[in-house]
Motif scaffolding. Sequence first.
Motif, PDB file in Angstrom:
ATOM      1  N   UNK B 157       0.822  -1.036  -0.108  1.00 54.05           N
ATOM      2  CA  UNK B 157      -0.128  -0.018  -0.024  1.00 54.05           C
ATOM      3  C   UNK B 157       0.959   1.031  -0.024  1.00 54.05           C
ATOM      4  N   UNK B 158       0.479   2.277  -0.729  1.00 59.41           N
ATOM      5  CA  UNK B 158       1.413   3.469  -0.768  1.00 59.41           C
ATOM      6  C   UNK B 158       1.237   4.326   0.697  1.00 59.41           C
ATOM      7  N   UNK B 159       1.934   3.811   1.446  1.00 57.79           N
ATOM      8  CA  UNK B 159       1.748   4.248   2.946  1.00 57.79           C
ATOM      9  C   UNK B 159       3.184   5.067   3.180  1.00 57.79           C
ATOM     10  N   UNK B 160       3.262   6.289   3.716  1.00 48.17           N
ATOM     11  CA  UNK B 160       4.678   6.718   3.724  1.00 48.17           C
ATOM     12  C   UNK B 160       5.460   5.841   4.875  1.00 48.17           C
ATOM     13  N   UNK B 161       6.801   5.756   4.403  1.00 50.99           N
ATOM     14  CA  UNK B 161       7.476   4.854   5.370  1.00 50.99           C
ATOM     15  C   UNK B 161       8.894   5.643   5.191  1.00 50.99           C
ATOM     16  N   UNK B 162       9.642   5.116   6.421  1.00 47.15           N
ATOM     17  CA  UNK B 162      10.927   5.669   6.820  1.00 47.15           C
ATOM     18  C   UNK B 162      11.909   5.589   5.763  1.00 47.15           C
ATOM     19  N   UNK B 163      11.788   4.595   4.774  1.00 52.51           N
ATOM     20  CA  UNK B 163      12.623   4.328   3.750  1.00 52.51           C
ATOM     21  C   UNK B 163      12.245   4.886   2.360  1.00 52.51           C
ATOM     22  N   UNK B 164      11.488   5.886   2.531  1.00 49.42           N
ATOM     23  CA  UNK B 164      10.904   6.450   1.038  1.00 49.42           C
ATOM     24  C   UNK B 164      10.539   5.517  -0.113  1.00 49.42           C
ATOM     25  N   UNK B 166       8.420   3.700  -2.497  1.00 47.23           N
ATOM     26  CA  UNK B 166       7.267   4.003  -3.224  1.00 47.23           C
ATOM     27  C   UNK B 166       7.045   2.741  -4.115  1.00 47.23           C
ATOM     28  N   UNK B 167       5.724   2.481  -4.328  1.00 46.92           N
ATOM     29  CA  UNK B 167       5.202   1.383  -4.980  1.00 46.92           C
ATOM     30  C   UNK B 167       5.573   1.648  -6.533  1.00 46.92           C
ATOM     31  N   UNK B 168       5.505   0.701  -7.366  1.00 47.23           N
ATOM     32  CA  UNK B 168       5.483   1.043  -8.952  1.00 47.23           C
ATOM     33  C   UNK B 168       4.210   1.146  -9.395  1.00 47.23           C
ATOM     34  N   UNK B 169       3.726   2.435  -9.578  1.00 43.00           N
ATOM     35  CA  UNK B 169       2.317   2.329  -9.856  1.00 43.00           C
ATOM     36  C   UNK B 169       1.905   2.034 -11.287  1.00 43.00           C
ATOM     37  N   UNK B 170       2.801   1.852 -12.079  1.00 42.41           N
ATOM     38  CA  UNK B 170       3.073   1.488 -13.474  1.00 42.41           C
ATOM     39  C   UNK B 170       2.690  -0.146 -13.706  1.00 42.41           C
ATOM     40  N   UNK B 171       2.901  -0.819 -12.424  1.00 37.85           N
ATOM     41  CA  UNK B 171       2.865  -2.224 -12.453  1.00 37.85           C
ATOM     42  C   UNK B 171       1.213  -2.804 -12.047  1.00 37.85           C
ATOM     43  N   UNK B 174       0.451  -3.818  -8.518  1.00 36.15           N
ATOM     44  CA  UNK B 174      -0.033  -2.622  -7.762  1.00 36.15           C
ATOM     45  C   UNK B 174      -1.722  -2.278  -7.867  1.00 36.15           C
ATOM     46  N   UNK B 175      -1.904  -2.036  -9.377  1.00 41.00           N
ATOM     47  CA  UNK B 175      -3.396  -1.901  -9.290  1.00 41.00           C
ATOM     48  C   UNK B 175      -4.351  -3.275  -8.636  1.00 41.00           C
ATOM     49  N   UNK B 176      -3.779  -4.612  -8.991  1.00 44.88           N
ATOM     50  CA  UNK B 176      -4.439  -5.532  -8.205  1.00 44.88           C
ATOM     51  C   UNK B 176      -4.667  -5.302  -6.603  1.00 44.88           C
ATOM     52  N   UNK B 177      -3.760  -4.658  -6.039  1.00 41.72           N
ATOM     53  CA  UNK B 177      -3.881  -4.229  -4.717  1.00 41.72           C
ATOM     54  C   UNK B 177      -4.863  -3.522  -4.325  1.00 41.72           C
ATOM     55  N   UNK B 178      -5.205  -2.580  -5.347  1.00 45.30           N
ATOM     56  CA  UNK B 178      -6.440  -1.432  -5.008  1.00 45.30           C
ATOM     57  C   UNK B 178      -7.645  -2.163  -5.493  1.00 45.30           C
TER      58      UNK B 178
END
Lengths: 413, 474
Positions: B157-164, B166-171, B174-178
Amino acid sequence: MSTPAASAPVHSTAALAQKALVIGLAGIVLTALGILVSGPQAVAYSWLVGISYWTAIAIGMLLMVLIHHIFDASWSVVLRRQLEHGLSAFKWLALLFLPLVLATLFYRLDLVWPWMNPAHALAGHETVAGDILYTKKSSFLNLKTFIGMTALFFVVWIWLSARLRKASFTQDADGDVKWTRMNRVTAAMGLPLAALTLTFAAIYWIKSLEYHWFSTMYGVWFFANCFRGALSVSVLIMLWLWRRGDYKGILNNNHLHSVGQLMLALTVFWAYVTFSQYFLIWNANLPEETFWYNLREYGDWWGTGLVILFGHFVVPFLLLLSYRFKVTHRTIRRIALWILAVILIDLCYNILPAIKDAAGHPKPFLSFNLLWVLTSVIGVGGICCWSYFRSFPTAKLIPIRDPRINECLTHHE
Amino acid sequence: MAHAQHAAAPAILQEVKPAVVPRAVLVQNNRSFAWITDKICGIIEGKTPTWWWVCFIVACFVASFTVAGITYLVATGVGVWGHRSPVNWGWPIVNFVFWIGIGHAGTLISAILCLLRQKWRTSINRAAEAMTIFAVVCAGIFPVFHVGRVWYAWFLFPLPNSNLIWQNFRSPLEWDVFAVSTYGTVSVLFWYVGLIPDLAVLRDRFYATGNKTRSFLYGLFAMGWRGSNRHWSNYEMAYLILAGIATPLVLSVHTIVSFDFAVSLIPGWHTTIFPPYFVAGAIFSGFGMVLTLMLPLRAIYHLEDLITQYHIDCMCKITLATGTMVGYAYAMEFFIAWYSANPYEGFTFINRAFGPYAWAYWIMITCNVVTPQLFWFKRVRTNTTLVWVLSIFVNVGMWFERFVIICTSLTRDFLPSSWGYFSPTIVDIFTFFGTFGVFSVLFLLFIRFLPIMPMAEIKAVTQQADVHSGSDHH
């Protein structure tokens, strides 16, 4: 094919039939004169647009009748009779397809479909015969198979239509349920047949114009346009009959609402199919597929694509969401006319860029040649309307002995 | 047209005399409202039957295979699965697509048939919706655990995290997740909203029999439902809106699942018909599972008056229609692979039909295209045992479809030097086998504690609820 009705409908359609015939013949003559102005190729492509457009609508009508029977539907019984009249156009469409075949045979083999002439020169000093992408599929794409398959498509459509019309019209007289059962059987075998024939018609007539290109979605795209065209014509017929007074007391708002809902559903389906095809090709970015869209980004075809995007999806989608628009005569008529216009543009978008200039670029859409597209559509359309009006008095206004007629007359949400 | 009803009746209406083809009744033997309530509530109120306990224990045992499989995976690493080059994406994605596809029939029956005003959906929609949710649960196991360190699954999930990171939104993954999480959420909401009036019935019945605990629990989830006009009005609107939302969702989920493959360049995957083909396949597999589940339930609880032959007929016909659509897609893929003159595409399809996985391909064709054609025959549709067997064929066929798509394309890609053969490990097999147990446990709990049919909706389609009942001219 039809049984004469016991009594004539409320109003005669003889005058209308005559008018349609005159308009149709005028369109055909004007299109033929176009050869002298723009040359045979531009006119032949325009004729292909015209014939594909009206055949698509007739196929859509066939699909609607078949689906009606397979679902044992009730709300569409009254509308079905008008669609059955529309199916009478197939034999004339077959006849009107002939000029393209004859021109290919006796004038120029590559007049429309370049692969029909093995000596047709391709860019890069190559000919069709030497093109590996053609030779691999030459057993499918050749003149004899094309003619045979096109004849087969029309035979299937005419045969299915004849069966559906005969059973439905005869039931008006004898009220025998065997006709309902016969139509269900026709629908069960007709739907797979219609799906296959419309798919291969789209491949042969339209997709093969640029025979290097391929897409498995193409038949589904054509199906969506066929269905949308038939639904829009259905709206126009319903409103026309209402205006004449024939359908007063027969139709109610819910019939229009149901057709409107199907129009909305098919609008979304068309967008889904068209977007999926575009998106998957764009994303993969393979030259063997993207060239087809690249050609359509050249010149005014780019704008035409945008007109299709907004005109074929966004505008009708937003309008058809409204219940009020679906049941208000003026708005639903305009929406139907709009969709019919954009289907025509969509077919032009698929067919016309195959005509290239010397540099290999598609010739512009907005040109004088567009006139021949319009005369072709009017010519073929006039003959189709003439066929409809001729068929109209041969049967009762509504299927009076259909088992679901009462459910249809009292259709409610 | 607004004045249509007031217009003078045209003369043609005097001639209307319909031929007689009676409509099938949706509740047989003219059962009363009370009978319907007693019948459905009786399943929950009665003593837990022995067969239920036997099935539940067996299902728990089978589910333990999944628990064992994923425990071993988490403890050891994803290497315990059979992913090897060139098949780096094998068994779990097959199972994910298989289960997510099964879920689709539930939404189709609930939402799309609701919008299409198909009244026959009422007897089967509740169980089908439950099936959807449980199938999504089973499907979710595979992507979640394939990340290996499952405690990092929230990175999907695209949640802010300490390692910065981010997901590959072109994959499309990732669309499956949503897509899947939205679909799961809306499916639960849809199911729950439909349950509210029936939960209130159970609340009242348990209260009347003095079972305060169960009355309280059902009452808690019934949210104070009293069956007032306002409640029904809001309920109907909410249900319709959820149906409207669920319909595009059901299409979007399997479309995006199809994008997982189709956006790639892999021969056999990159083909434009994938989205509608996957949706049709999903509905096909879902109806297969609905038949697999509903036919035994019908027999065990003697629900023949509620799940009539007409319902079975309709389900068989949808299975036949969607199976034929899938057959069309197979044919079109094969034809265009040849028509494209692309040697890689051509090879992939020849390889599917005659290569090392030909056995899987022909199982797929037999189960998905050939055997459903038997549903053309009324004699087959009225033989419930045969229908049940054929529904199992559908389930088998659709699992093999995903296996064929994924494994045949990956095992023999562009480089012959990297060709291989995929075989699942025992952990793969255990994990998948166990999901049938997980699914069964959840479904058994559902039939034990929740009404398996929507009582109010069924009552609305009985003859006594029809204001035109008894009149042929309505």
